[in-house]
Design a protein around this motif. Sequence first.
Motif, short mmCIF file in Angstrom:
data_model
loop_
_atom_site.label_atom_id
_atom_site.label_comp_id
_atom_site.label_asym_id
_atom_site.label_seq_id
_atom_site.Cartn_x
_atom_site.Cartn_y
_atom_site.Cartn_z
N GLY A 1 0.83 -1.17 0.19
CA GLY A 1 -0.13 -0.02 0.08
C GLY A 1 0.82 1.21 -0.23
N ARG A 2 0.20 2.45 0.06
CA ARG A 2 0.76 3.70 0.17
C ARG A 2 0.72 4.08 1.62
N GLY A 3 1.82 5.18 1.86
CA GLY A 3 1.93 5.70 3.20
C GLY A 3 0.90 6.54 3.49
N LEU A 4 0.45 6.78 5.10
CA LEU A 4 -0.78 7.73 5.57
C LEU A 4 -0.04 8.18 6.93
N GLY A 5 -0.12 9.24 7.05
CA GLY A 5 0.25 9.76 8.21
C GLY A 5 1.93 9.55 8.45
N HIS A 6 2.52 9.18 9.50
CA HIS A 6 3.81 8.98 10.01
C HIS A 6 4.35 7.83 9.33
N THR A 7 3.67 6.93 8.71
CA THR A 7 4.33 5.71 8.18
C THR A 7 4.31 5.72 6.78
N GLY A 8 5.61 5.24 6.00
CA GLY A 8 5.86 5.36 4.78
C GLY A 8 4.97 4.10 4.18
N GLY A 9 4.98 4.28 2.62
CA GLY A 9 4.13 3.37 1.89
C GLY A 9 5.25 2.65 0.97
N THR A 10 5.04 1.33 0.91
CA THR A 10 6.07 0.61 0.03
C THR A 10 5.77 1.07 -1.45
N LEU A 11 4.72 1.33 -2.15
CA LEU A 11 4.35 1.62 -3.22
C LEU A 11 5.02 3.13 -3.72
N ASP A 12 4.85 4.02 -2.61
CA ASP A 12 5.41 5.37 -2.76
C ASP A 12 6.84 5.21 -3.01
N LYS A 13 7.46 4.40 -2.22
CA LYS A 13 9.02 4.08 -2.44
C LYS A 13 9.48 3.96 -3.77
N LEU A 14 8.55 2.67 -4.21
CA LEU A 14 9.03 2.01 -5.62
C LEU A 14 8.65 2.86 -6.61
N GLU A 15 7.66 3.87 -6.33
CA GLU A 15 7.22 4.65 -7.34
C GLU A 15 8.42 5.84 -7.75
N SER A 16 9.20 5.92 -6.96
CA SER A 16 10.45 6.99 -7.12
C SER A 16 11.44 6.49 -8.04
N LEU B 1 8.35 17.40 5.72
CA LEU B 1 9.27 17.85 4.49
C LEU B 1 8.60 17.31 3.07
N GLY B 2 7.38 16.39 3.14
CA GLY B 2 6.77 16.47 1.82
C GLY B 2 6.89 14.63 1.27
N ALA B 3 7.48 13.82 2.04
CA ALA B 3 7.65 12.48 1.71
C ALA B 3 6.49 11.79 1.99
N GLY B 4 5.61 12.08 2.88
CA GLY B 4 4.31 11.41 3.41
C GLY B 4 3.05 12.38 2.76
#
Length: 426
Positions: free
Chosen positions: A112-127, A353-356
Amino acid sequence: MPDAISIIMAKRDGHVLSEDQIDWVVDGFTRGIVADEQMSALAMAILLRGMTRAETSRWTAAMIASGQRLDFTDLPAPAVDKHSTGGVGDKITLPLAPLVAACGAAVPQLSGRGLGHTGGTLDKLESIPGWRADLSTADMRRILSDPDVGAVICAAGADLAPADKKLYALRDVTGTVESIPLLASSIMSKKIAEGTGSLVLDVKFGAGAFMKTREGAHELATAMVELGRDAGLPTVALLTAMQTPLGLTAGNALEVAESIDVLQGGGPADVVELTLVLAREMLELAGIRDVDPADRLADGSAMDRWRAMIAAQGGDPNASLPRAKHTEVVTAPESGVLTELDAMAVGIAVRQLGAGRARQGDAVQFGAGIELAAKPGDKVRRGQVLFTLHTDTPDTFAGAVETLASGWTIGSDAPAPSPLVVDRVS
């Protein structure tokens, strides 16, 4: 014939719901017969009154039945998956999936994607330029069957446990996320519907985790393992600490780079340790006992699988990762030992900072995040860089630095070392 009001009142008064009541209300909610406010009331009643194991198992089955159920048990290799309850710097899925595939298993990882203070695996890979999260079932089967790949990390389709997706949106805005039966059934309905042959759970606890206490994490882990057993899915859960961030990075592209370091035989010791521990658990469940995953990190075969996996999903494994336009450092005001580094503070600062994202649908900056130059127990000297903050929006630095300042301390005595993996539930 069941009806929504009688079901709400039954659970409100502490009664056990029947199988017919559970089947009816989950199906009715999915089809719009049960109104959002009625399901919200029932979710609150469940939070306050709880559910028996039989109720939770039936609730999970009803959510699975609301949509499509995949089956990957006929793949050339045994299928095994991992799920983490989420944390800060938790990039373990990225090196783990190709590593386990390199050892001979098939890894259908729905993330899934991140929400709140936790990061999301899909957000990471979409970089990674070109990489895509949305795959058809046919695409997944083709990639998992490829002897040179064997792992896929992608988004769950809309037809996979749609009741859970609809209910989660309600729980998120009605203060009922914390219900153990609803949380366990939410996670396990998707994992069982996914069609894997076995499952390893990484249930985190501590400041940066959803579950703050070991006791709460153990209760959740036990509930999920029981749901797996009831559904015929061999399931094991590890309880792991999330008081401080995993590794030395938090933020999308930064965590991808760190994951690649692990696959190349380097990387932070805690990330390597947890990756190998989970890999060994997955291989044991898959019946693969003649391969040491540490050897696959050392000989480069896990890295080869990573490159093949990224390419199979349209990504360019040779492309440069996004970098933020601006950086700022935080230095140690005195010499001593870093005694505390609060994962929640780091996670919130990374989001600032914009990562989440604060809300579903918010855009993320792929290059934003924080690099850590020290972890608890490390000696630091006055003026030494402790953190490097990355963002495209420099006006966010002040707020992120202020948030971060509440989460770390320097003292004279090193904290007692604590284990990363503290318990196992099977």
